[in-house]
Design a protein around this motif. Structure first.
Motif, PDB file in Angstrom:
ATOM      1  N   PHE A 223     -28.356  13.356 -40.858  1.00 16.70           N
ATOM      2  CA  PHE A 223     -27.914  14.172 -41.985  1.00 16.70           C
ATOM      3  C   PHE A 223     -27.621  15.615 -41.572  1.00 16.70           C
ATOM      4  O   PHE A 223     -27.352  16.469 -42.411  1.00 16.70           O
ATOM      5  CB  PHE A 223     -28.929  14.124 -43.140  1.00 16.70           C
ATOM      6  CG  PHE A 223     -30.329  14.546 -42.800  1.00 16.70           C
ATOM      7  CD1 PHE A 223     -30.709  15.871 -42.841  1.00 16.70           C
ATOM      8  CD2 PHE A 223     -31.280  13.591 -42.454  1.00 16.70           C
ATOM      9  CE1 PHE A 223     -32.007  16.257 -42.554  1.00 16.70           C
ATOM     10  CE2 PHE A 223     -32.586  13.966 -42.156  1.00 16.70           C
ATOM     11  CZ  PHE A 223     -32.946  15.305 -42.203  1.00 16.70           C
ATOM     12  N   THR A 224     -27.650  15.885 -40.266  1.00 18.26           N
ATOM     13  CA  THR A 224     -27.245  17.191 -39.736  1.00 18.26           C
ATOM     14  C   THR A 224     -26.582  16.987 -38.378  1.00 18.26           C
ATOM     15  O   THR A 224     -26.650  15.904 -37.793  1.00 18.26           O
ATOM     16  CB  THR A 224     -28.441  18.140 -39.521  1.00 18.26           C
ATOM     17  OG1 THR A 224     -29.285  17.593 -38.493  1.00 18.26           O
ATOM     18  CG2 THR A 224     -29.236  18.358 -40.778  1.00 18.26           C
ATOM     19  N   LYS A 225     -25.960  18.032 -37.865  1.00 13.73           N
ATOM     20  CA  LYS A 225     -25.453  18.052 -36.498  1.00 13.73           C
ATOM     21  C   LYS A 225     -26.354  18.986 -35.699  1.00 13.73           C
ATOM     22  O   LYS A 225     -26.575  20.131 -36.105  1.00 13.73           O
ATOM     23  CB  LYS A 225     -24.003  18.532 -36.451  1.00 13.73           C
ATOM     24  CG  LYS A 225     -23.021  17.564 -37.106  1.00 13.73           C
ATOM     25  CD  LYS A 225     -21.593  18.035 -36.931  1.00 13.73           C
ATOM     26  CE  LYS A 225     -20.616  17.071 -37.602  1.00 13.73           C
ATOM     27  NZ  LYS A 225     -20.649  15.739 -36.976  1.00 13.73           N
ATOM     28  N   GLU A 226     -26.894  18.513 -34.579  1.00  9.67           N
ATOM     29  CA  GLU A 226     -27.873  19.269 -33.804  1.00  9.67           C
ATOM     30  C   GLU A 226     -27.469  19.321 -32.325  1.00  9.67           C
ATOM     31  O   GLU A 226     -28.039  18.630 -31.488  1.00  9.67           O
ATOM     32  CB  GLU A 226     -29.249  18.611 -33.932  1.00  9.67           C
ATOM     33  CG  GLU A 226     -29.744  18.409 -35.355  1.00  9.67           C
ATOM     34  CD  GLU A 226     -30.083  19.709 -36.047  1.00  9.67           C
ATOM     35  OE1 GLU A 226     -30.546  20.640 -35.365  1.00  9.67           O
ATOM     36  OE2 GLU A 226     -29.864  19.799 -37.256  1.00  9.67           O
ATOM     37  N   PRO A 227     -26.465  20.125 -31.991  1.00  9.63           N
ATOM     38  CA  PRO A 227     -26.050  20.195 -30.584  1.00  9.63           C
ATOM     39  C   PRO A 227     -27.110  20.882 -29.720  1.00  9.63           C
ATOM     40  O   PRO A 227     -27.541  21.996 -30.007  1.00  9.63           O
ATOM     41  CB  PRO A 227     -24.764  21.024 -30.641  1.00  9.63           C
ATOM     42  CG  PRO A 227     -24.919  21.876 -31.864  1.00  9.63           C
ATOM     43  CD  PRO A 227     -25.684  21.033 -32.850  1.00  9.63           C
TER      44      PRO A 227
END
Length: 277
Positions: A223-227
């Motif tokens: 539910f998020t983008k975590e680069p």
């Protein structure tokens, strides 16, 4: 009286000298080139986690830390310093990694660290080397299917102090309560003991936990983008550039793909191609 005045004067002078020396030391440390020091010692000191399966986990059989981040650090070191370059490792946690970097105990952090605007105020990041996304882990048979199922008053969710997963989760499920633990081992134990309905953090970390703990699964997708990025101290642009150049080389020569497949190719439910982007 004269002796007292003389003593106070001497004490003041000593205090001033200590402050000057301390200031000089701090300036020297800040202005030192991490890249130059690494080239001279032929060693890069990396901060890695030792409690995170797939990324950095202590092997009790030989007391070494193993995982994707560790292999990436080794490969980057060879690219930056040459074939004889050595990668040294110091164990860090979400809470200790930035202080250890700031104090000069480590040269760089490669420890499932998401690039965020808040952290960029404190450290400099390399280009991202892994695309993660925050998700949930629950016990088999749980009624929790997605983060929406947790957005209820009184529902308790588990997370790790120092990770940005707490803030991210509270944005999408503001009614839920978050219990923060010191590390992933404690968070997993809390989930097993029923202290929370779910454990939330990056999906790569959770999939590693689920693979090691039958009876638990990752649900709901990301539910998020975590680069993830490699963090270095401010003012070390040449070092950041070298890391970025080395990562390009690893992608070009196939070493990056080999490391990704080694650690994630056989993990059920993990899209390693998405992580490579």
């Amino acid at each position: 009286m004269k002796k007292i005045i003389r003593y106070l004067g001497l004490l003041t002078s000593l205090c001033a000298l200590v402050m000057i020396l301390s200031s000089c030391g701090a300036t020297t440390t800040k202005s030192q080139s991490v890249l130059s020091n690494a080239e001279k010692s032929n060693t890069i000191v990396w901060g890695v986690k030792a409690d995170t399966k797939l990324f950095g986990l202590m092997d009790v059989n030989d007391s070494t830390i193993k995982g994707f981040d560790v292999d990436m650090a080794k490969a980057l070191t060879k690219q930056i310093l040459g074939p004889s370059g050595k990668a040294s490792f110091i164990q860090v946690s979400s809470q200790t990694r930035i202080p250890l970097l700031k104090n000069g105990n480590i040269d760089a952090i490669i420890a499932t660290m998401t690039i965020t605007p808040e952290r960029q105020k404190v450290v400099d990041f390399s280009d991202h080397y892994f695309n993660a996304g925050q998700s949930l882990m629950v016990k088999d048979g749980s009624s929790i299917k997605s983060v929406k199922d947790l957005n209820k008053t009184g529902t308790q969710v588990l997370a790790v102090t120092g990770a940005n997963s707490v803030e991210n989760f509270q944005k999408v499920a503001p009614k839920a309560k978050v219990l923060e633990l010191q590390d992933y081992a404690q968070a997993l134990q809390a989930l097993k003991s029923g202290q929370g309905k779910a454990l939330t953090t990056d999906n790569g970390i959770l999939l590693g936990m689920a693979a090691e703990n039958p009876g638990y699964k990752v649900v709901g997708g990301a539910f998020t983008k975590e680069p993830y990025g490699i963090a270095v101290n401010k003012g070390q642009k040449p070092f950041v550039n070298k890391i970025n150049q080395a990562m390009v080389k690893l992608r070009e020569n196939g070493e990056y793909d080999r490391i990704v497949r080694k650690w994630f190719g056989n993990i059920s439910g993990f899209d390693y191609k998405e992580a490579e982007k």
